[in-house]
Design an enzyme around this catalytic site. Structure first.
Site, PDB file in Angstrom:
ATOM      1  N   ASN A  13       0.882  -1.170   0.000  1.00 26.60           N
ATOM      2  CA  ASN A  13       0.000   0.000   0.000  1.00 26.60           C
ATOM      3  C   ASN A  13       0.916   1.215   0.000  1.00 26.60           C
ATOM      4  OD1 ASN A  13      -1.789   2.062   0.485  1.00 26.60           O
ATOM      5  ND2 ASN A  13      -2.258   1.451   2.605  1.00 26.60           N
ATOM      6  N   TRP A  14       1.011   1.831  -1.160  1.00 25.95           N
ATOM      7  CA  TRP A  14       1.959   2.953  -1.291  1.00 25.95           C
ATOM      8  C   TRP A  14       1.441   4.238  -0.647  1.00 25.95           C
ATOM      9  CZ3 TRP A  14       4.500   2.855  -6.880  1.00 25.95           C
ATOM     10  CH2 TRP A  14       5.440   1.814  -6.921  1.00 25.95           C
ATOM     11  N   LYS A  15       0.146   4.287  -0.346  1.00 24.20           N
ATOM     12  CA  LYS A  15      -0.461   5.507   0.223  1.00 24.20           C
ATOM     13  C   LYS A  15      -0.192   6.686  -0.712  1.00 24.20           C
ATOM     14  CE  LYS A  15      -0.006   3.293   4.648  1.00 24.20           C
ATOM     15  NZ  LYS A  15       0.051   3.387   6.092  1.00 24.20           N
ATOM     16  N   HIS A  98      -9.488   1.402   4.480  1.00 21.67           N
ATOM     17  CA  HIS A  98      -8.224   1.577   5.209  1.00 21.67           C
ATOM     18  C   HIS A  98      -8.436   2.527   6.386  1.00 21.67           C
ATOM     19  CE1 HIS A  98      -4.136   2.727   6.170  1.00 21.67           C
ATOM     20  NE2 HIS A  98      -3.779   1.584   5.625  1.00 21.67           N
ATOM     21  N   GLU A 100      -6.771   4.897   7.494  1.00 18.74           N
ATOM     22  CA  GLU A 100      -6.524   6.321   7.210  1.00 18.74           C
ATOM     23  C   GLU A 100      -7.739   6.950   6.529  1.00 18.74           C
ATOM     24  OE1 GLU A 100      -2.780   5.691   5.254  1.00 18.74           O
ATOM     25  OE2 GLU A 100      -1.918   5.104   7.180  1.00 18.74           O
ATOM     26  N   GLU A 170      -5.657  -4.833  10.414  1.00 22.70           N
ATOM     27  CA  GLU A 170      -4.617  -3.837  10.658  1.00 22.70           C
ATOM     28  C   GLU A 170      -4.911  -3.074  11.947  1.00 22.70           C
ATOM     29  OE1 GLU A 170      -2.430  -2.685   6.833  1.00 22.70           O
ATOM     30  OE2 GLU A 170      -4.200  -1.436   6.930  1.00 22.70           O
ATOM     31  N   GLY A 176       2.270   2.360  10.587  1.00 23.45           N
ATOM     32  CA  GLY A 176       3.218   3.449  10.416  1.00 23.45           C
ATOM     33  C   GLY A 176       3.900   3.879  11.697  1.00 23.45           C
ATOM     34  N   SER A 216       3.137  -2.104  10.234  1.00 20.93           N
ATOM     35  CA  SER A 216       4.584  -2.168  10.461  1.00 20.93           C
ATOM     36  C   SER A 216       5.164  -3.550  10.192  1.00 20.93           C
ATOM     37  CB  SER A 216       4.941  -1.680  11.872  1.00 20.93           C
ATOM     38  OG  SER A 216       4.546  -0.318  12.036  1.00 20.93           O
ATOM     39  N   GLY A 237       2.743  -1.170   4.204  1.00 20.15           N
ATOM     40  CA  GLY A 237       2.853   0.244   3.862  1.00 20.15           C
ATOM     41  C   GLY A 237       4.296   0.613   3.582  1.00 20.15           C
ATOM     42  N   GLY A 238       4.956   1.182   4.576  1.00 24.98           N
ATOM     43  CA  GLY A 238       6.316   1.711   4.417  1.00 24.98           C
ATOM     44  C   GLY A 238       7.276   0.774   3.702  1.00 24.98           C
TER      45      GLY A 238
END
Ligand code: PGA
Length: 255
Positions: A13-15, A98, A100, A170, A176, A216, A237-238
């Site tokens: 997930n590149w956001k 998600h 966010e 999640e 994150g 994470s 993500g990251g």
């Protein structure tokens, strides 16, 4: 072992990261590193990067997804993109719900359900996200929260349609933050969600339902999380922004 019934799915997930140029460069670096993966590999990218990502992944084992979609087919919804539009340009996957989106953009269980419905109707594969915030975990209501989110999101979804849903557990406190759930915590909630799917549908449906952990997950901790019986993959993500790190997670999921 029911785990053998399910193919692992590692999804990035590149956001709100990368431009078409850096999308292309990242994917070119990633392709040879994940070419022999024995799991499904997906990258969910910003809308603007989708054409570059589709072009760069053509003929490879990396599939592309969007990070959200609207529930209407078309209409007066400034700034939104429909599931039909994603389908029309050849995007197979979409993330829905998600945390966010829920935290910063006012999404509710009900709008998540509407988006799930629209994505399934368009023929997309949904990566449906659920998860508790820190206060809820501390209050001991994780199971209630995650069960409610899952139940409402799956409202009106048939057993056959579950084949096109991947559920991503999640915990919001782990996203994150570098604070990963322990493998035991991830396993406990993923097993609880599987039990719920068994209650809502039946055991056979639950046994083949793919459930990811996200929050994470990285090159160092992926293997022990993915090793758990009810953890069938990861939403990353990251670490999905770095070809090398992402490929280590893909390798950990390949079995
Ligand atoms: P993270 O993000 O891996 O950077 O914690 C996961 C996600 O938001 O899907």
């Amino acid at each position: 072992m029911n785990k053998a019934l399910r193919k692992a799915v590692i999804a990035g997930n590149w956001k709100m990261n990368n431009t078409p140029d850096t999308t292309k460069a990242t994917i070119e670096a990633m392709k040879p590193l994940v070419a022999d993966a024995d799991c499904d590999v997906v990258l969910c990218v910003p809308y603007i990067d989708i054409p570059a990502a589709l072009e760069a992944t053509a003929g490879s084992n990396i599939k592309i997804g969007a990070e959200n979609c609207h529930w209407a087919v078309s209409g007066a919804f400034t700034g939104e993109v429909s599931a039909e539009m994603l389908k029309a340009i050849g995007v197979p996957y979409v993330i829905i719900g998600h945390s966010e989106r829920r935290q910063y953009f006012g999404e509710t269980d009900e709008t998540v359900n509407k988006r799930v419905r629209a994505a399934l109707d368009a023929g997309l594969i949904v990566i449906l996200c659920v998860g508790e915030v820190k206060e809820e975990r501390l209050q001991g209501v994780t199971s209630e929260v995650v069960r409610k989110q899952t139940k409402v999101a799956l409202g009106g979804v048939s057993e056959a349609e579950l084949d096109n849903i991947i559920l991503a557990y999640e915990p919001v406190w782990a996203i994150g933050t570098g604070l990963t759930a322990t493998p035991e915590q991830a396993q406990e909630v993923c097993a609880d969600i599987r039990a719920l799917v068994g209650e809502l549908y039946n055991k056979a449906a639950a046994d083949k339902f793919v459930i990811q952990y996200g929050g994470s997950m990285n090159a160092a901790n992926a293997a022990e999380l993915l090793d758990k019986e009810d953890v069938d993959g990861g939403l990353i993500g990251g670490a999905s922004l770095k070809a090398q790190d992402f490929s280590v997670i893909v390798k950990a999921a390949s079995r």
